[in-house]
Scaffold this motif. Structure first.
Motif, PDB file in Angstrom:
ATOM      1  N   HIS A  76       0.694  -1.325   0.212  1.00 47.40           N
ATOM      2  CA  HIS A  76      -0.088  -0.044   0.207  1.00 47.40           C
ATOM      3  C   HIS A  76       0.910   1.191  -0.001  1.00 47.40           C
ATOM      4  O   HIS A  76       1.799   1.185   0.662  1.00 47.40           O
ATOM      5  CB  HIS A  76      -1.012   0.123   1.214  1.00 47.40           C
ATOM      6  N   GLY A  77       0.491   2.301  -1.058  1.00 49.98           N
ATOM      7  CA  GLY A  77       1.406   3.378  -0.819  1.00 49.98           C
ATOM      8  C   GLY A  77       2.405   3.309  -2.112  1.00 49.98           C
ATOM      9  O   GLY A  77       2.435   2.386  -2.803  1.00 49.98           O
ATOM     10  N   GLY A  78       3.428   4.339  -2.051  1.00 50.80           N
ATOM     11  CA  GLY A  78       4.516   4.106  -2.799  1.00 50.80           C
ATOM     12  C   GLY A  78       4.087   4.415  -4.266  1.00 50.80           C
ATOM     13  O   GLY A  78       3.135   4.690  -4.694  1.00 50.80           O
ATOM     14  N   THR A  79       5.063   3.759  -4.950  1.00 56.44           N
ATOM     15  CA  THR A  79       4.956   3.904  -6.426  1.00 56.44           C
ATOM     16  C   THR A  79       5.023   2.437  -7.013  1.00 56.44           C
ATOM     17  O   THR A  79       5.133   1.486  -6.486  1.00 56.44           O
ATOM     18  CB  THR A  79       5.929   4.377  -7.192  1.00 56.44           C
ATOM     19  N   HIS A  95       5.962   2.084   0.632  1.00 55.19           N
ATOM     20  CA  HIS A  95       4.968   1.238   0.976  1.00 55.19           C
ATOM     21  C   HIS A  95       4.996   0.487   2.334  1.00 55.19           C
ATOM     22  O   HIS A  95       5.775   0.714   3.083  1.00 55.19           O
ATOM     23  CB  HIS A  95       5.277  -0.029   0.140  1.00 55.19           C
ATOM     24  N   ALA A  96       3.730   0.238   2.723  1.00 58.13           N
ATOM     25  CA  ALA A  96       3.438  -0.738   3.809  1.00 58.13           C
ATOM     26  C   ALA A  96       3.048  -2.179   3.278  1.00 58.13           C
ATOM     27  O   ALA A  96       2.216  -2.170   2.380  1.00 58.13           O
ATOM     28  CB  ALA A  96       2.320  -0.207   4.845  1.00 58.13           C
ATOM     29  N   LEU A 142      -4.150   1.518   9.787  1.00 56.82           N
ATOM     30  CA  LEU A 142      -5.764   1.094   9.324  1.00 56.82           C
ATOM     31  C   LEU A 142      -5.587   1.954   8.018  1.00 56.82           C
ATOM     32  O   LEU A 142      -5.311   3.373   8.171  1.00 56.82           O
ATOM     33  CB  LEU A 142      -6.538   1.513  10.246  1.00 56.82           C
ATOM     34  N   ILE A 143      -6.180   1.445   6.928  1.00 55.31           N
ATOM     35  CA  ILE A 143      -6.388   2.110   5.856  1.00 55.31           C
ATOM     36  C   ILE A 143      -7.903   2.210   5.267  1.00 55.31           C
ATOM     37  O   ILE A 143      -8.105   1.016   4.617  1.00 55.31           O
ATOM     38  CB  ILE A 143      -5.497   1.875   4.548  1.00 55.31           C
ATOM     39  N   PRO A 144      -8.797   3.007   5.880  1.00 56.95           N
ATOM     40  CA  PRO A 144     -10.330   2.772   5.413  1.00 56.95           C
ATOM     41  C   PRO A 144     -10.276   3.212   4.038  1.00 56.95           C
ATOM     42  O   PRO A 144      -9.564   4.015   3.584  1.00 56.95           O
ATOM     43  CB  PRO A 144     -10.820   3.957   6.543  1.00 56.95           C
ATOM     44  N   THR A 145     -11.334   2.692   3.408  1.00 58.52           N
ATOM     45  CA  THR A 145     -11.701   3.056   2.193  1.00 58.52           C
ATOM     46  C   THR A 145     -12.807   3.656   1.860  1.00 58.52           C
ATOM     47  O   THR A 145     -13.628   3.863   0.834  1.00 58.52           O
ATOM     48  CB  THR A 145     -11.881   1.823   1.156  1.00 58.52           C
ATOM     49  N   SER A 146     -13.658   4.064   2.688  1.00 56.75           N
ATOM     50  CA  SER A 146     -14.795   5.062   2.933  1.00 56.75           C
ATOM     51  C   SER A 146     -14.917   5.661   4.172  1.00 56.75           C
ATOM     52  O   SER A 146     -14.110   5.565   5.027  1.00 56.75           O
ATOM     53  CB  SER A 146     -15.985   4.065   2.958  1.00 56.75           C
ATOM     54  N   ARG A 176      -4.428   7.342   4.718  1.00 55.54           N
ATOM     55  CA  ARG A 176      -5.237   7.723   3.595  1.00 55.54           C
ATOM     56  C   ARG A 176      -5.107   6.614   2.642  1.00 55.54           C
ATOM     57  O   ARG A 176      -3.957   6.428   2.152  1.00 55.54           O
ATOM     58  CB  ARG A 176      -4.899   8.971   3.069  1.00 55.54           C
ATOM     59  N   ALA A 177      -6.386   6.020   2.224  1.00 57.46           N
ATOM     60  CA  ALA A 177      -6.098   5.046   1.008  1.00 57.46           C
ATOM     61  C   ALA A 177      -5.363   5.604  -0.035  1.00 57.46           C
ATOM     62  O   ALA A 177      -5.899   6.625  -0.723  1.00 57.46           O
ATOM     63  CB  ALA A 177      -7.586   4.507   0.763  1.00 57.46           C
ATOM     64  N   GLN A 178      -4.331   4.615  -0.595  1.00 58.07           N
ATOM     65  CA  GLN A 178      -3.637   5.465  -1.764  1.00 58.07           C
ATOM     66  C   GLN A 178      -3.769   3.847  -2.543  1.00 58.07           C
ATOM     67  O   GLN A 178      -4.559   2.853  -2.413  1.00 58.07           O
ATOM     68  CB  GLN A 178      -2.413   5.581  -1.441  1.00 58.07           C
ATOM     69  N   ALA A 179      -2.916   4.107  -3.566  1.00 59.49           N
ATOM     70  CA  ALA A 179      -3.094   2.647  -4.527  1.00 59.49           C
ATOM     71  C   ALA A 179      -2.427   1.435  -3.974  1.00 59.49           C
ATOM     72  O   ALA A 179      -1.548   1.466  -2.906  1.00 59.49           O
ATOM     73  CB  ALA A 179      -1.766   2.963  -5.651  1.00 59.49           C
ATOM     74  N   PHE A 180      -3.176   0.411  -4.165  1.00 56.16           N
ATOM     75  CA  PHE A 180      -2.702  -0.892  -3.489  1.00 56.16           C
ATOM     76  C   PHE A 180      -2.283  -1.673  -4.804  1.00 56.16           C
ATOM     77  O   PHE A 180      -3.032  -2.051  -5.490  1.00 56.16           O
ATOM     78  CB  PHE A 180      -3.997  -1.547  -2.689  1.00 56.16           C
ATOM     79  N   TYR A 181      -1.022  -2.312  -4.517  1.00 58.68           N
ATOM     80  CA  TYR A 181      -0.569  -3.385  -5.508  1.00 58.68           C
ATOM     81  C   TYR A 181      -0.380  -4.699  -5.097  1.00 58.68           C
ATOM     82  O   TYR A 181       0.320  -4.846  -4.084  1.00 58.68           O
ATOM     83  CB  TYR A 181       1.011  -2.746  -5.801  1.00 58.68           C
ATOM     84  N   PRO A 182      -0.943  -5.805  -5.634  1.00 57.02           N
ATOM     85  CA  PRO A 182      -1.000  -6.818  -5.309  1.00 57.02           C
ATOM     86  C   PRO A 182       0.514  -7.683  -5.240  1.00 57.02           C
ATOM     87  O   PRO A 182       1.274  -7.005  -6.162  1.00 57.02           O
ATOM     88  CB  PRO A 182      -1.818  -7.838  -6.348  1.00 57.02           C
ATOM     89  N   ALA A 183       0.757  -8.120  -4.242  1.00 56.70           N
ATOM     90  CA  ALA A 183       2.336  -8.806  -4.168  1.00 56.70           C
ATOM     91  C   ALA A 183       2.453  -9.945  -5.049  1.00 56.70           C
ATOM     92  O   ALA A 183       1.555 -10.371  -5.638  1.00 56.70           O
ATOM     93  CB  ALA A 183       2.427  -9.189  -2.818  1.00 56.70           C
ATOM     94  N   GLU A 184       3.671 -10.395  -5.147  1.00 54.57           N
ATOM     95  CA  GLU A 184       3.784 -11.306  -6.100  1.00 54.57           C
ATOM     96  C   GLU A 184       3.243 -12.715  -5.903  1.00 54.57           C
ATOM     97  O   GLU A 184       2.828 -12.989  -4.686  1.00 54.57           O
ATOM     98  CB  GLU A 184       5.447 -11.876  -5.990  1.00 54.57           C
TER      99      GLU A 184
END
Length: 226
Positions: A76-79, A95-96, A142-146, A176-184
């Motif tokens: 979560h987060g980062g680029t 990222h986290a 915690l990263i709420p999405t709503s 704050r909810a940012q981009a979420f990148y699925p892991a490998e």
């Protein structure tokens, strides 16, 4: 020892020997109180993101919760460019390690997921670490999405702070909810696919056992596959 080193060393050094030992207690198990503010999210599937150290254990616990339809490990987060395990694990990105949880609020509410999270998943008093893993990528957040999740998360953190369940201050943040990148791919369903892995036996399997013991009504043995 960071989990990145554990991946290479644990299976060789602990491997079969570790799985023959009784499961040790997770780093933090408490019976968190029921939330005073109940989440009202309406109908339909919802998503929330949780960062609580190594995503293997976070995913493993939520995958055993009734009403959870998907638990995906990721960053979560980062680029997007640096959302790779070999880079994130160095601790130089924003990222986290996190897990995106999709759930049916008619079966399990967001406030109930929070209770599980703080009871058996994470130690909210540890700053930029969990268990053997250190670095900002292992922070608990915690990263709420709503807007509703945000209000419930704020209320529950305040409730936990007032309850003083831990000897040290709670350092869990709301991000704050940012981009979420699925892991490998090899990180997905890691506990399911690697139950004898030394790290899983020592750190994560006890969390699932604690979930079953503390909250048998929401525990399901049917592992939710991503």
């Amino acid at each position: 020892m960071r989990r990145s080193a554990f991946i290479f060393a644990a299976t060789l050094a602990l491997g079969a020997a570790a799985c023959q030992q009784p499961a040790l207690a997770a780093e933090s198990v408490v019976t968190a109180p029921q939330a005073k503010r109940i989440a009202k999210e309406g109908e339909g599937l919802k998503t929330a993101i949780f960062a609580g150290g190594c995503f293997w254990g976070v995913e493993g616990v939520f995958s055993h919760v009734k009403g959870v339809t998907s638990a995906v490990s990721g960053y979560h987060g980062g680029t997007e460019r640096s959302a790779r395990y070999d880079i994130v694990s160095s601790g130089i990105t924003d990222h986290a390690e996190a897990v995106k949880v999709t759930y049916d609020p008619s079966v399990i509410r967001y406030d109930q997921l929070l209770r599980i999270f703080f009871s058996v998943v994470t130690d909210p008093t540890q700053l930029n670490r969990q268990g053997p893993d250190t670095g900002p990528q292992y922070r608990n957040a915690l990263i709420p999405t709503s807007a509703e999740q945000l209000a419930v998360a704020k209320a529950y953190l305040a409730q936990l702070t007032a309850a003083k369940l831990w000897d040290r201050p709670i350092v869990t943040k709301i991000e704050r909810a940012q981009a979420f990148y699925p892991a490998e791919g090899y990180h997905q369903d890691f506990m399911l696919n690697n139950p004898r892995h030394g790290y899983i036996v020592r750190w994560d399997a006890p969390k699932v056992a604690a979930l079953k013991q503390l909250y048998p009504g929401v525990y399901t043995a049917s592992f939710q596959r991503n």
